[in-house]
Enzyme design. Structure first.
Site, PDB file in Angstrom:
ATOM      1  N   GLU A  73       0.961  -1.316  -0.543  1.00  0.00           N
ATOM      2  CA  GLU A  73      -0.372   0.038  -0.643  1.00  0.00           C
ATOM      3  C   GLU A  73       1.074   1.384  -0.123  1.00  0.00           C
ATOM      4  O   GLU A  73       0.550   2.075  -0.653  1.00  0.00           O
ATOM      5  CB  GLU A  73      -0.858  -0.186   1.399  1.00  0.00           C
ATOM      6  CG  GLU A  73      -2.153  -1.520   1.191  1.00  0.00           C
ATOM      7  CD  GLU A  73      -1.511  -2.553   1.750  1.00  0.00           C
ATOM      8  OE1 GLU A  73      -2.573  -2.677   2.389  1.00  0.00           O
ATOM      9  OE2 GLU A  73      -0.272  -2.579   1.713  1.00  0.00           O
ATOM     10  N   LYS A  99       2.649  -8.918  -6.395  1.00  0.00           N
ATOM     11  CA  LYS A  99       3.443  -9.543  -5.154  1.00  0.00           C
ATOM     12  C   LYS A  99       3.255 -10.770  -6.001  1.00  0.00           C
ATOM     13  O   LYS A  99       2.190 -11.762  -5.108  1.00  0.00           O
ATOM     14  CB  LYS A  99       3.792  -9.129  -4.321  1.00  0.00           C
ATOM     15  CG  LYS A  99       4.760  -9.556  -3.326  1.00  0.00           C
ATOM     16  CD  LYS A  99       4.141  -8.996  -1.903  1.00  0.00           C
ATOM     17  CE  LYS A  99       5.067  -9.557  -1.338  1.00  0.00           C
ATOM     18  NZ  LYS A  99       4.679  -8.690   0.318  1.00  0.00           N
ATOM     19  N   GLU A 196      -3.386  28.401   8.518  1.00  0.00           N
ATOM     20  CA  GLU A 196      -4.424  28.887   8.580  1.00  0.00           C
ATOM     21  C   GLU A 196      -3.185  29.174  10.537  1.00  0.00           C
ATOM     22  O   GLU A 196      -3.072  30.558  10.740  1.00  0.00           O
ATOM     23  CB  GLU A 196      -5.756  28.264   8.898  1.00  0.00           C
ATOM     24  CG  GLU A 196      -6.027  29.218   7.732  1.00  0.00           C
ATOM     25  CD  GLU A 196      -7.331  28.706   7.765  1.00  0.00           C
ATOM     26  OE1 GLU A 196      -8.758  29.169   7.512  1.00  0.00           O
ATOM     27  OE2 GLU A 196      -7.757  27.564   8.721  1.00  0.00           O
ATOM     28  N   ASP A 213      -7.155  33.656   5.979  1.00  0.00           N
ATOM     29  CA  ASP A 213      -8.213  32.226   5.840  1.00  0.00           C
ATOM     30  C   ASP A 213      -8.379  31.524   4.457  1.00  0.00           C
ATOM     31  O   ASP A 213      -9.039  32.279   3.210  1.00  0.00           O
ATOM     32  CB  ASP A 213      -9.866  33.419   6.094  1.00  0.00           C
ATOM     33  CG  ASP A 213     -11.364  31.771   6.484  1.00  0.00           C
ATOM     34  OD1 ASP A 213     -10.873  31.335   6.970  1.00  0.00           O
ATOM     35  OD2 ASP A 213     -12.126  32.792   6.140  1.00  0.00           O
ATOM     36  N   ASP A 228     -16.451  17.861   8.766  1.00  0.00           N
ATOM     37  CA  ASP A 228     -14.975  18.621   8.637  1.00  0.00           C
ATOM     38  C   ASP A 228     -15.062  19.350   7.180  1.00  0.00           C
ATOM     39  O   ASP A 228     -14.080  20.429   7.266  1.00  0.00           O
ATOM     40  CB  ASP A 228     -14.016  17.936   9.239  1.00  0.00           C
ATOM     41  CG  ASP A 228     -13.097  17.338   8.382  1.00  0.00           C
ATOM     42  OD1 ASP A 228     -13.338  16.672   8.258  1.00  0.00           O
ATOM     43  OD2 ASP A 228     -12.615  17.144   9.649  1.00  0.00           O
ATOM     44  N   LEU A 229     -15.605  18.575   6.333  1.00  0.00           N
ATOM     45  CA  LEU A 229     -15.736  19.190   4.792  1.00  0.00           C
ATOM     46  C   LEU A 229     -16.888  19.158   4.319  1.00  0.00           C
ATOM     47  O   LEU A 229     -17.115  17.992   4.089  1.00  0.00           O
ATOM     48  CB  LEU A 229     -13.851  19.070   4.396  1.00  0.00           C
ATOM     49  CG  LEU A 229     -13.951  19.574   2.454  1.00  0.00           C
ATOM     50  CD1 LEU A 229     -13.614  20.492   3.161  1.00  0.00           C
ATOM     51  CD2 LEU A 229     -13.313  18.838   2.025  1.00  0.00           C
ATOM     52  N   PRO A 232     -18.952  21.049  -3.203  1.00  0.00           N
ATOM     53  CA  PRO A 232     -18.669  22.605  -3.007  1.00  0.00           C
ATOM     54  C   PRO A 232     -19.445  23.422  -1.728  1.00  0.00           C
ATOM     55  O   PRO A 232     -20.148  22.589  -0.972  1.00  0.00           O
ATOM     56  CB  PRO A 232     -20.036  23.271  -4.168  1.00  0.00           C
ATOM     57  CG  PRO A 232     -19.854  21.845  -5.140  1.00  0.00           C
ATOM     58  CD  PRO A 232     -20.454  20.438  -3.845  1.00  0.00           C
ATOM     59  N   ARG A 239     -22.727  34.377   0.012  1.00  0.00           N
ATOM     60  CA  ARG A 239     -21.300  35.602  -0.534  1.00  0.00           C
ATOM     61  C   ARG A 239     -20.821  36.172  -0.884  1.00  0.00           C
ATOM     62  O   ARG A 239     -20.636  35.016  -2.283  1.00  0.00           O
ATOM     63  CB  ARG A 239     -20.299  34.280   1.159  1.00  0.00           C
ATOM     64  CG  ARG A 239     -21.269  33.498   2.239  1.00  0.00           C
ATOM     65  CD  ARG A 239     -19.897  32.775   2.835  1.00  0.00           C
ATOM     66  NE  ARG A 239     -20.093  32.030   4.066  1.00  0.00           N
ATOM     67  CZ  ARG A 239     -19.132  31.605   4.704  1.00  0.00           C
ATOM     68  NH1 ARG A 239     -18.410  31.294   4.644  1.00  0.00           N
ATOM     69  NH2 ARG A 239     -19.450  30.814   5.863  1.00  0.00           N
ATOM     70  N   PHE A 241     -18.443  38.389  -0.776  1.00  0.00           N
ATOM     71  CA  PHE A 241     -17.455  38.267  -0.753  1.00  0.00           C
ATOM     72  C   PHE A 241     -16.515  36.996  -0.862  1.00  0.00           C
ATOM     73  O   PHE A 241     -15.573  37.113  -1.419  1.00  0.00           O
ATOM     74  CB  PHE A 241     -16.959  38.673   0.633  1.00  0.00           C
ATOM     75  CG  PHE A 241     -17.592  37.298   2.069  1.00  0.00           C
ATOM     76  CD1 PHE A 241     -16.623  36.640   1.633  1.00  0.00           C
ATOM     77  CD2 PHE A 241     -18.747  38.090   2.262  1.00  0.00           C
ATOM     78  CE1 PHE A 241     -16.759  35.743   2.692  1.00  0.00           C
ATOM     79  CE2 PHE A 241     -19.129  36.585   3.364  1.00  0.00           C
ATOM     80  CZ  PHE A 241     -18.045  35.990   3.677  1.00  0.00           C
TER      81      PHE A 241
END
Length: 279
Positions: A73, A99, A196, A213, A228-229, A232, A239, A241
């Site tokens: 691996e 292998k 960050e 950020d 945590d993610l 899109p 937003r 900005f």
């Protein structure tokens, strides 16, 4: 994409968990499917513009014979990554290492491990509202460009915006950029969090002040969800900005879920909400 296939390249190397494998060595068979845009080579019939598969075979041989890994691996993952790093014409590498002499003690043909690595195009939002904000943005982009396996391709102008949310803080400077990377979404998130943190203070308050950020907006056309993610970015359509600088470099980019372009999302936001962009 065009494809080159290398089938069962024979390599004698010293990989395995057991001492007799690392000392005595054994035969391995390496197969690779190499994808990329080979149009220029095909049309020109010029070897200088082609992917040199002979050179790639020698590279794989040298790589696997100069190292010792306990796990297939690890060998497969590292070699596929090195192929992308060393052969820029390749967009995608599908690698299998067989292998046939694995110490199993039963009749079998071979054991193998396969992996896929490729280059990804990622759109990123960048912002800062602590200290020298322009310098923070420049340093952040420069740091990403120096990472192995990462390349910043295009950067937007910088825009000034009011803080998002109800936290009392200074105005932000915001931008967006397009980058190429061989990292996975989670690997890239980890790198961004480290950058960050290294940039300095901030990130202690939700929607609070930030020295640097970085937010992943699009990752190819992937839809990715973890604790945590989310890709899109789940709040990008609200937003300005984010959308204003992004529209400068990718107004054509289409959201893989809503199928709206960045320009469409921005125009809808302008019509429905007060804007945070002030310059």
């Amino acid at each position: 994409m065009d494809v080159i296939r290398i089938k069962d390249l024979a390599i004698f190397a010293h990989h395995g968990v057991y001492e007799r494998e690392t000392l005595t060595g054994q035969n391995f068979l390496v197969s690779a499917t190499l994808s990329g845009d080979f149009f220029k080579a095909a049309k020109s019939d010029n070897i200088e513009k082609a992917v040199d598969y002979g050179k790639i075979c020698h590279f794989m041989h040298a790589y696997l014979t100069s190292r010792t890994y306990k796990l297939l691996e690890t060998a497969t993952d590292n070699l596929s990554r090195e192929l992308l790093l060393n052969f820029q014409q390749l967009q995608k590498v599908e690698l299998e290492i067989k292998k046939p002499e694995a110490p199993i003690g039963l009749p079998f043909n071979y054991v193998s491990v396969s992996t896929v690595k490729e280059r990804h195009q990622v759109y990123v939002s960048i912002g800062s509202n602590i200290g020298d904000k322009n310098k923070n943005l420049e340093n952040g982009i420069e740091a990403i460009n120096k990472l192995e396996g990462c390349k910043v391709l295009e950067v937007s102008s910088v825009f000034k915006s009011k803080p998002y949310g109800n936290v009392d803080q200074e105005d932000f400077l915001n931008g967006a950029f397009l980058m190429e990377t061989i990292y996975s979404p989670q690997e890239l998130l980890k790198v961004f969090k480290e950058l960050e943190l290294n940039a300095g203070k901030g990130h202690l308050t939700h929607w609070g002040p930030r020295t640097l950020d970085l937010d992943i907006l699009f990752f190819d056309d992937q839809i990715y969800d973890s604790r945590d993610l989310q890709i899109p970015h789940v709040d990008m359509a609200n937003r300005d900005f984010v959308l204003v600088p992004l529209a400068e470099i990718a107004d054509f980019k289409r959201h893989p879920v809503t199928m709206k372009t960045v320009r469409q999302m921005l125009e809808e936001l302008k019509a429905s909400s007060p804007l945070y962009i002030i310059e």
